[in-house]
Scaffold this active site. Sequence first.
Site, PDB file in Angstrom:
ATOM      1  CG  ASN A  28      -1.694   1.286   1.357  1.00 41.82           C
ATOM      2  OD1 ASN A  28      -1.865   1.904   0.398  1.00 41.82           O
ATOM      3  ND2 ASN A  28      -2.130   1.374   2.719  1.00 41.82           N
ATOM      4  CD1 TRP A  29       3.707   1.111  -2.533  1.00 42.44           C
ATOM      5  CD2 TRP A  29       3.593   1.978  -4.534  1.00 42.44           C
ATOM      6  NE1 TRP A  29       4.508   0.439  -3.304  1.00 42.44           N
ATOM      7  CE2 TRP A  29       4.511   1.033  -4.546  1.00 42.44           C
ATOM      8  CE3 TRP A  29       3.435   2.808  -5.779  1.00 42.44           C
ATOM      9  CZ2 TRP A  29       5.048   0.592  -5.561  1.00 42.44           C
ATOM     10  CZ3 TRP A  29       4.198   2.383  -6.827  1.00 42.44           C
ATOM     11  CH2 TRP A  29       4.968   1.170  -6.934  1.00 42.44           C
ATOM     12  CE  LYS A  30       0.111   3.322   5.006  1.00 35.75           C
ATOM     13  NZ  LYS A  30       0.289   3.320   6.354  1.00 35.75           N
ATOM     14  CB  SER A  86       5.239  -2.314  11.783  1.00 30.84           C
ATOM     15  OG  SER A  86       4.892  -0.950  12.048  1.00 30.84           O
ATOM     16  CD  GLU A  91      -3.074   5.108   7.061  1.00 31.76           C
ATOM     17  OE1 GLU A  91      -3.010   5.408   5.699  1.00 31.76           O
ATOM     18  OE2 GLU A  91      -2.006   4.527   7.671  1.00 31.76           O
ATOM     19  CG  HIS A 142      -5.804   1.477   5.191  1.00 33.56           C
ATOM     20  ND1 HIS A 142      -5.433   2.414   6.338  1.00 33.56           N
ATOM     21  CD2 HIS A 142      -4.558   0.583   4.906  1.00 33.56           C
ATOM     22  CE1 HIS A 142      -4.106   2.294   6.478  1.00 33.56           C
ATOM     23  NE2 HIS A 142      -3.823   0.680   5.750  1.00 33.56           N
ATOM     24  N   GLY A 191       2.340   2.029  10.927  1.00 36.26           N
ATOM     25  CA  GLY A 191       3.497   3.050  10.672  1.00 36.26           C
ATOM     26  C   GLY A 191       4.025   3.092  12.005  1.00 36.26           C
ATOM     27  CD  GLU A 234      -3.439  -3.040   7.191  1.00 35.49           C
ATOM     28  OE1 GLU A 234      -2.446  -3.121   6.838  1.00 35.49           O
ATOM     29  OE2 GLU A 234      -4.161  -1.785   7.095  1.00 35.49           O
ATOM     30  N   GLY A 283       2.877  -1.259   4.296  1.00 41.06           N
ATOM     31  CA  GLY A 283       2.806   0.244   4.051  1.00 41.06           C
ATOM     32  C   GLY A 283       4.088   0.608   3.845  1.00 41.06           C
ATOM     33  N   GLY A 284       4.839   1.249   4.749  1.00 37.66           N
ATOM     34  CA  GLY A 284       5.984   1.817   4.701  1.00 37.66           C
ATOM     35  C   GLY A 284       7.283   0.829   3.833  1.00 37.66           C
TER      36      GLY A 284
HETATM   37  C1  PEP Z   1      -0.774  -0.248   5.990  1.00 36.36           C
HETATM   38  O1  PEP Z   1      -0.848   1.008   5.677  1.00 36.36           O
HETATM   39  O2  PEP Z   1      -1.649  -0.968   5.802  1.00 36.36           O
HETATM   40  C2  PEP Z   1       0.362  -0.552   6.825  1.00 36.36           C
HETATM   41  C3  PEP Z   1       0.289  -1.548   7.384  1.00 36.36           C
HETATM   42  O3  PEP Z   1       1.344   0.214   7.055  1.00 36.36           O
HETATM   43  P1  PEP Z   1       2.675  -0.056   7.674  1.00 36.36           P
HETATM   44  O4  PEP Z   1       3.556  -1.279   6.919  1.00 36.36           O
HETATM   45  O5  PEP Z   1       3.741   1.254   7.404  1.00 36.36           O
HETATM   46  O6  PEP Z   1       2.611  -0.423   9.109  1.00 36.36           O
END
Ligand code: PEP
Length: 255
Positions: free
Chosen positions: A13-15, A217, A100, A98, A177, A171, A238-239
């Site tokens: 997920n590049w957000k 993470s 967010e 998600h 994050g 999640e 994500g990151g």
């Molecule tokens: C996400 O946004 O779905 C996520 C899991 O982010 P991160 O891996 O950065 O915690």
Amino acid sequence: MNPTLRKPLIAGNWKMYKTVREAVETARELVQFTAAVNVDVMIAPPFTALAPVADVVKGTSIALGAQNLFWKNEGAYTGEISPVMLSDIGCQYAIIGHSERRQYFGDTDESVNAKIRAALEHQLIPVFCVGETETQREAKETFSVLDKQVTKGLEGFSSESLSRLLVIAYEPVWAIGTGKTATTDQVQEVHAFLRSLVEKRFDNLLAKSVRILYGGSVKPDNVTEIMNMPDVDGALVGGASLSAKVFNSIIHFHH
Ligand code: PEP
């Protein structure tokens, strides 16, 4: 993970990161790295980069996903993107609900339900995100929160309509994050709970075939132990999905 039943899915997920040029560059690198990969791989760039990245990943082992959608096919809905538009440019997945989006953009269990329905109607595989906050976990509400999110999010669907398509992503909001990862015991406990919930609300067949991803993470150095849990069928990253090199080492976790 049981690969005979459920092919692992590693999703990035590049957000709200990357210009078109940056997205295309990362996608090109990833295509080179993942020529002979034995898991499903999906990347979800921001909307502006979807069509150019679609051209890069076409015919490769990388699938394209959207980070959100609106549930109408078209209309006077300024700023929104429809499932028809996503299918049209070659999207195969859509991340829905998600945390967010729930936290900042008003997604609710009801709108998530409408978005899942719209995705399914257009052959997009919904990656349906659920998860508890830190306060909810501390108050021992994790299971009741997840029960409500899953039950309402999947209300009105038949087992058949979900059978080929559904992906659930667990999640925990406190692990997204933040660098905090749930322990493998916490992850397995929740994934087993989610699978039993799918069995209770639908049937055993769907429970056995639904892929449940962990997100929060995930990094190259923790992916293997997470993926080795029996009810973990993939990761939503994500990151660590923003760099092709780093994401590639997650994709090539040790079975
Ligand atoms: C996400 O946004 O779905 C996520 C899991 O982010 P991160 O891996 O950065 O915690």
